[in-house]
Design a protein around this motif. Sequence first.
Motif, PDB file in Angstrom:
ATOM      1  N   ASP A   1     -51.217   0.141  -9.200  1.00  0.00           N
ATOM      2  CA  ASP A   1     -50.016  -0.653  -9.411  1.00  0.00           C
ATOM      3  C   ASP A   1     -50.285  -2.154  -9.417  1.00  0.00           C
ATOM      4  OD1 ASP A   1     -50.717  -0.604  -6.766  1.00  0.00           O
ATOM      5  OD2 ASP A   1     -48.663  -0.602  -6.017  1.00  0.00           O
ATOM      6  N   SER A   2     -51.496  -2.579  -9.095  1.00  0.00           N
ATOM      7  CA  SER A   2     -51.797  -4.001  -9.026  1.00  0.00           C
ATOM      8  C   SER A   2     -53.073  -4.305  -9.803  1.00  0.00           C
ATOM      9  CB  SER A   2     -51.974  -4.423  -7.571  1.00  0.00           C
ATOM     10  OG  SER A   2     -52.360  -5.768  -7.499  1.00  0.00           O
ATOM     11  N   PHE A   3     -53.009  -5.365 -10.601  1.00  0.00           N
ATOM     12  CA  PHE A   3     -54.202  -5.777 -11.347  1.00  0.00           C
ATOM     13  C   PHE A   3     -55.155  -6.550 -10.453  1.00  0.00           C
ATOM     14  CE2 PHE A   3     -56.393  -9.063 -13.854  1.00  0.00           C
ATOM     15  CZ  PHE A   3     -57.168  -8.242 -14.646  1.00  0.00           C
ATOM     16  N   SER A   4     -54.612  -7.514  -9.718  1.00  0.00           N
ATOM     17  CA  SER A   4     -55.472  -8.353  -8.889  1.00  0.00           C
ATOM     18  C   SER A   4     -55.773  -7.663  -7.561  1.00  0.00           C
ATOM     19  CB  SER A   4     -54.820  -9.709  -8.628  1.00  0.00           C
ATOM     20  OG  SER A   4     -53.689  -9.559  -7.827  1.00  0.00           O
ATOM     21  N   VAL A   5     -56.986  -7.850  -7.107  1.00  0.00           N
ATOM     22  CA  VAL A   5     -57.429  -7.299  -5.830  1.00  0.00           C
ATOM     23  C   VAL A   5     -58.100  -8.423  -5.052  1.00  0.00           C
ATOM     24  CG1 VAL A   5     -58.709  -5.458  -4.703  1.00  0.00           C
ATOM     25  CG2 VAL A   5     -57.867  -5.122  -7.021  1.00  0.00           C
TER      26      VAL A   5
ATOM     27  N   GLY B   1     -59.709 -10.526  -2.232  1.00  0.00           N
ATOM     28  CA  GLY B   1     -60.379 -10.188  -0.984  1.00  0.00           C
ATOM     29  C   GLY B   1     -61.142  -8.876  -1.007  1.00  0.00           C
ATOM     30  N   ALA B   2     -61.300  -8.259  -2.160  1.00  0.00           N
ATOM     31  CA  ALA B   2     -62.019  -6.984  -2.225  1.00  0.00           C
ATOM     32  C   ALA B   2     -63.515  -7.179  -2.008  1.00  0.00           C
ATOM     33  CB  ALA B   2     -61.767  -6.298  -3.563  1.00  0.00           C
ATOM     34  N   MET B   3     -64.012  -8.348  -2.373  1.00  0.00           N
ATOM     35  CA  MET B   3     -65.429  -8.665  -2.159  1.00  0.00           C
ATOM     36  C   MET B   3     -65.514  -9.980  -1.402  1.00  0.00           C
ATOM     37  SD  MET B   3     -67.116  -7.780  -5.871  1.00  0.00           S
ATOM     38  CE  MET B   3     -68.805  -7.960  -5.380  1.00  0.00           C
ATOM     39  N   GLU B   4     -66.532 -10.098  -0.579  1.00  0.00           N
ATOM     40  CA  GLU B   4     -66.689 -11.360   0.140  1.00  0.00           C
ATOM     41  C   GLU B   4     -67.149 -12.446  -0.826  1.00  0.00           C
ATOM     42  OE1 GLU B   4     -71.060 -10.302   2.028  1.00  0.00           O
ATOM     43  OE2 GLU B   4     -69.301 -10.349   3.318  1.00  0.00           O
ATOM     44  N   GLU B   5     -66.967 -13.672  -0.414  1.00  0.00           N
ATOM     45  CA  GLU B   5     -67.189 -14.817  -1.299  1.00  0.00           C
ATOM     46  C   GLU B   5     -68.617 -14.880  -1.829  1.00  0.00           C
ATOM     47  OE1 GLU B   5     -65.977 -17.890  -3.539  1.00  0.00           O
ATOM     48  OE2 GLU B   5     -64.661 -16.789  -2.195  1.00  0.00           O
ATOM     49  N   ARG B   6     -69.594 -14.632  -0.989  1.00  0.00           N
ATOM     50  CA  ARG B   6     -70.976 -14.726  -1.461  1.00  0.00           C
ATOM     51  C   ARG B   6     -71.313 -13.618  -2.457  1.00  0.00           C
ATOM     52  NH1 ARG B   6     -74.931 -12.829   3.446  1.00  0.00           N
ATOM     53  NH2 ARG B   6     -73.892 -10.853   3.850  1.00  0.00           N
ATOM     54  N   ALA B   7     -70.676 -12.450  -2.325  1.00  0.00           N
ATOM     55  CA  ALA B   7     -70.888 -11.377  -3.301  1.00  0.00           C
ATOM     56  C   ALA B   7     -70.266 -11.746  -4.644  1.00  0.00           C
ATOM     57  CB  ALA B   7     -70.308 -10.067  -2.785  1.00  0.00           C
ATOM     58  N   VAL B   8     -69.109 -12.400  -4.606  1.00  0.00           N
ATOM     59  CA  VAL B   8     -68.473 -12.846  -5.843  1.00  0.00           C
ATOM     60  C   VAL B   8     -69.349 -13.887  -6.538  1.00  0.00           C
ATOM     61  CG1 VAL B   8     -66.490 -14.106  -6.762  1.00  0.00           C
ATOM     62  CG2 VAL B   8     -66.136 -12.281  -5.106  1.00  0.00           C
ATOM     63  N   GLN B   9     -69.896 -14.814  -5.771  1.00  0.00           N
ATOM     64  CA  GLN B   9     -70.779 -15.827  -6.354  1.00  0.00           C
ATOM     65  C   GLN B   9     -72.031 -15.196  -6.958  1.00  0.00           C
ATOM     66  OE1 GLN B   9     -71.424 -18.603  -3.178  1.00  0.00           O
ATOM     67  NE2 GLN B   9     -69.404 -19.526  -3.389  1.00  0.00           N
TER      68      GLN B   9
ATOM     69  N   PRO C   1     -60.548  -9.135 -11.748  1.00  0.00           N
ATOM     70  CA  PRO C   1     -59.393  -9.044 -10.851  1.00  0.00           C
ATOM     71  C   PRO C   1     -59.698  -9.455  -9.416  1.00  0.00           C
ATOM     72  CG  PRO C   1     -59.567  -7.060 -12.166  1.00  0.00           C
ATOM     73  CD  PRO C   1     -60.809  -7.863 -12.401  1.00  0.00           C
ATOM     74  N   MET C   2     -60.955  -9.418  -9.031  1.00  0.00           N
ATOM     75  CA  MET C   2     -61.324  -9.806  -7.670  1.00  0.00           C
ATOM     76  C   MET C   2     -61.476 -11.315  -7.527  1.00  0.00           C
ATOM     77  SD  MET C   2     -63.967  -6.839  -6.775  1.00  0.00           S
ATOM     78  CE  MET C   2     -63.635  -5.184  -7.312  1.00  0.00           C
ATOM     79  N   LEU C   3     -61.489 -12.026  -8.647  1.00  0.00           N
ATOM     80  CA  LEU C   3     -61.614 -13.480  -8.619  1.00  0.00           C
ATOM     81  C   LEU C   3     -60.267 -14.171  -8.464  1.00  0.00           C
ATOM     82  CD1 LEU C   3     -64.235 -13.927 -11.469  1.00  0.00           C
ATOM     83  CD2 LEU C   3     -64.638 -13.777  -9.018  1.00  0.00           C
ATOM     84  N   ILE C   4     -59.192 -13.433  -8.655  1.00  0.00           N
ATOM     85  CA  ILE C   4     -57.855 -14.005  -8.544  1.00  0.00           C
ATOM     86  C   ILE C   4     -57.536 -14.196  -7.066  1.00  0.00           C
ATOM     87  CG2 ILE C   4     -55.402 -13.614  -8.985  1.00  0.00           C
ATOM     88  CD1 ILE C   4     -56.306 -11.894 -11.412  1.00  0.00           C
ATOM     89  N   ARG C   5     -57.186 -15.382  -6.726  1.00  0.00           N
ATOM     90  CA  ARG C   5     -56.846 -15.702  -5.331  1.00  0.00           C
ATOM     91  C   ARG C   5     -55.353 -16.027  -5.262  1.00  0.00           C
ATOM     92  NH1 ARG C   5     -61.014 -13.411  -3.594  1.00  0.00           N
ATOM     93  NH2 ARG C   5     -62.957 -14.548  -3.533  1.00  0.00           N
TER      94      ARG C   5
END
Length: 130
Positions: A77-81, A83-91, A121-125
């Motif tokens: 039901d949601s596109f954005s997630v 906080g699903a990955m920690e910041e260093r993993a996103v980087q 979707p995990m980059l959306i804050r």
Amino acid sequence: VRLAALQVVGRVCSLNIDLAKRTAPYAWEILQCCHKGLLSGGAGEPGHRAACVKTACCVVISCRKVASGVRGGDGADSFSVPGAMEERAVQEGIKFIKRATSDKYPEVRLGAAMFAGLIAPMLIRNIPTG
């Protein structure tokens, strides 16, 4: 040896939610290994680098599954997630995308596009306004 290990980790991430919960905290380390695999893959064979991209996709999917399960929903039901990955993993994921999209083989670039679509979707804050 790294290729076999990456394939096992990718399969473990996609088996079920219990195993995804165990692998999601190691997303940064797994993405680093995948990134190093892109850098040291065979010169004439794209199979190793394509396996690295596939494993990275599986890790992102497992992080999404875990984050959706923690919130109590199935995540459909949601596109954005956020906080699903920690910041260093996103980087690390962004560095991975940059490297994988510049590969000369189309299999690797296709996987990089899929990875970018999964991680977006995990980059959306959600920044509170007011």
